[in-house]
Design a protein around this motif. Structure first.
Motif, mmCIF file in Angstrom:
data_model
loop_
_atom_site.group_PDB
_atom_site.id
_atom_site.type_symbol
_atom_site.label_atom_id
_atom_site.label_comp_id
_atom_site.label_asym_id
_atom_site.label_seq_id
_atom_site.Cartn_x
_atom_site.Cartn_y
_atom_site.Cartn_z
ATOM 1 N N ASP A 42 35.743 38.745 89.724
ATOM 2 C CA ASP A 42 36.213 39.892 90.497
ATOM 3 C C ASP A 42 36.709 39.473 91.886
ATOM 4 O OD1 ASP A 42 35.775 41.639 88.479
ATOM 5 O OD2 ASP A 42 34.044 42.647 89.364
ATOM 6 N N MET A 43 36.077 38.456 92.466
ATOM 7 C CA MET A 43 36.535 37.970 93.763
ATOM 8 C C MET A 43 37.972 37.460 93.665
ATOM 9 S SD MET A 43 33.048 35.991 94.976
ATOM 10 C CE MET A 43 33.806 35.171 96.379
ATOM 11 N N ASP A 44 38.264 36.728 92.594
ATOM 12 C CA ASP A 44 39.625 36.224 92.394
ATOM 13 C C ASP A 44 40.596 37.355 92.063
ATOM 14 O OD1 ASP A 44 38.802 33.635 92.839
ATOM 15 O OD2 ASP A 44 38.520 33.157 90.725
ATOM 16 N N GLY A 96 40.399 39.988 95.301
ATOM 17 C CA GLY A 96 40.530 39.466 96.654
ATOM 18 C C GLY A 96 39.461 39.963 97.596
ATOM 19 N N GLU A 97 38.290 40.290 97.058
ATOM 20 C CA GLU A 97 37.190 40.796 97.879
ATOM 21 C C GLU A 97 36.105 39.727 98.025
ATOM 22 O OE1 GLU A 97 37.555 45.525 96.625
ATOM 23 O OE2 GLU A 97 35.861 44.326 95.923
ATOM 24 N N SER A 98 35.212 39.955 98.970
ATOM 25 C CA SER A 98 34.107 39.022 99.189
ATOM 26 C C SER A 98 32.992 39.288 98.192
ATOM 27 C CB SER A 98 33.561 39.174 100.603
ATOM 28 O OG SER A 98 32.892 40.430 100.741
ATOM 29 N N GLU A 99 32.115 38.317 98.047
ATOM 30 C CA GLU A 99 30.956 38.486 97.170
ATOM 31 C C GLU A 99 30.099 39.658 97.631
ATOM 32 O OE1 GLU A 99 26.936 36.082 95.675
ATOM 33 O OE2 GLU A 99 28.510 35.010 96.764
ATOM 34 N N ARG A 156 29.325 47.200 95.823
ATOM 35 C CA ARG A 156 29.927 48.205 94.957
ATOM 36 C C ARG A 156 29.205 48.287 93.607
ATOM 37 N NH1 ARG A 156 34.587 46.454 95.108
ATOM 38 N NH2 ARG A 156 34.791 45.479 93.064
ATOM 39 N N ARG A 157 28.818 47.150 93.071
ATOM 40 C CA ARG A 157 28.132 47.153 91.777
ATOM 41 C C ARG A 157 26.743 47.776 91.865
ATOM 42 N NH1 ARG A 157 29.381 42.044 87.935
ATOM 43 N NH2 ARG A 157 31.656 42.204 87.916
ATOM 44 N N LEU A 158 26.133 47.717 93.040
ATOM 45 C CA LEU A 158 24.795 48.284 93.198
ATOM 46 C C LEU A 158 24.807 49.802 93.323
ATOM 47 C CD1 LEU A 158 23.046 45.723 95.568
ATOM 48 C CD2 LEU A 158 22.368 46.290 93.228
ATOM 49 N N VAL A 159 25.974 50.403 93.494
ATOM 50 C CA VAL A 159 26.050 51.854 93.651
ATOM 51 C C VAL A 159 25.428 52.555 92.450
ATOM 52 C CG1 VAL A 159 27.645 53.808 93.715
ATOM 53 C CG2 VAL A 159 28.036 51.828 95.198
ATOM 54 N N ARG A 160 25.639 52.016 91.232
ATOM 55 C CA ARG A 160 25.137 52.660 90.024
ATOM 56 C C ARG A 160 23.664 52.357 89.761
ATOM 57 N NH1 ARG A 160 29.143 52.171 84.968
ATOM 58 N NH2 ARG A 160 27.468 53.490 84.174
ATOM 59 N N GLN A 161 23.095 51.396 90.466
ATOM 60 C CA GLN A 161 21.718 50.989 90.199
ATOM 61 C C GLN A 161 20.746 51.929 90.908
ATOM 62 O OE1 GLN A 161 23.394 48.527 87.974
ATOM 63 N NE2 GLN A 161 21.249 47.994 88.151
ATOM 64 N N SER A 162 19.988 52.686 90.154
ATOM 65 C CA SER A 162 19.020 53.596 90.774
ATOM 66 C C SER A 162 18.008 52.842 91.613
ATOM 67 C CB SER A 162 18.305 54.405 89.687
ATOM 68 O OG SER A 162 19.223 55.202 88.960
ATOM 69 N N VAL A 163 17.655 51.631 91.181
ATOM 70 C CA VAL A 163 16.646 50.855 91.915
ATOM 71 C C VAL A 163 17.271 50.026 93.040
ATOM 72 C CG1 VAL A 163 15.082 50.744 89.954
ATOM 73 C CG2 VAL A 163 16.784 48.938 90.253
#
Length: 256
Positions: free
Chosen positions: A198-200, A203-206, A212-219
């Motif tokens: 996804d970084m490639d 063009g975003e940072s780790e 963004r991926r943690l938005v869906r994680q309830s925990v």
């Protein structure tokens, strides 16, 4: 909790690292003798040393590529009677649906569907004859269809779930219990590879991608592989005989 499987024998695929190693470790903690399969003999040897030293169980390594029929045959050739089978062959690469060729789809099916079927076929007869067996397929939450960048994994794992749904009901009366585990995002090498992809691509940072991926994680965190390993060990236990043909998500509350 005593899982009631001390002295049983387990074949764990992809057992040298990541989620497969976590499953092997949790089974070893319960006193299960292990046969672990992976491609890299060096990594297998390191995993075996760690498992033996921590848990004092017998560990046999098998270097084989389970994405091919030849690799599956190599893995099961000369195996003793196996009581527990954990299939886990990693995931197909991410990408756009239109970018994948027919050969890409065939390779994904061989990796995430056909290899598991071949191993199940090899172990199932003996399990039924002895009246005890546990089969856990480590698949992927991509099977639920929420990941447009993982069409290969979605298709192959959904196919495996369809095959095992009817099989699980048929063999449960013989004492053989089959279930699927659908992991979400865990802190593994595969997560690191997907983030790098996804970084490639974006063009975003780790940091930005992880946030963004943690938005869906309830925990609000990614999973620890040991959490999945312990759940896998329970599904392999003598206590799990009433859990049949389920697709169990373990994803930090990301899916309903």
């Amino acid at each position: 909790m005593d899982l009631g499987i001390k002295g049983r024998r387990a074949l764990v695929c992809g057992g040298s690292r990541g989620l497969g190693f976590a499953c092997a470790a949790s089974l070893a903690k319960a006193g299960v003798s292990l046969w672990i399969v992976a491609r890299d003999q060096g990594q297998l040897d390191r995993a075996a040393v760690e498992l033996r030293s921590k848990f004092g169980v017998d560990v046999t390594t098998i270097a084989a590529d389970l994405s091919s029929s030849e690799g599956c045959k190599l893995a099961i050739n000369g195996l003793p009677d196996i009581d527990i089978l954990v299939t886990n062959c990693g995931g197909a690469p991410p990408g756009d649906f239109l970018s994948f060729s027919r050969q890409d789809w065939i390779e994904a099916l061989e990796l995430n569907m056909l290899s598991a079927i071949e191993l199940i076929r090899a172990c199932l007869g003996g399990m039924k004859q002895r009246g005890f067996g546990r089969i856990v397929n480590i698949t992927n939450v991509a099977m639920l269809g929420d990941y447009p960048d993982l069409p290969l994994s979605s298709g192959a794992t959904a196919g495996l779930a369809g095959v095992t749904a009817s099989l699980a009901k048929d063999v449960a009366r013989s004492g053989v219990i089959i279930n699927n585990l659908l992991p979400g995002r865990f802190e593994t090498e595969r997560l690191a590879r997907n983030i790098a992809h996804d970084m490639d691509r974006l063009g975003e940072s780790e940091h930005e991608i992880r946030k963004r991926r943690l938005v869906r994680q309830s925990v609000q965190r990614f999973g620890d592989p040991g959490e999945l390993g312990d759940l896998c060990a329970f599904l392999c236990s003598a206590n799990a005989g009433y859990i049949v043909g389920q697709n169990i998500t373990i994803d930090g509350g990301a899916h309903a």
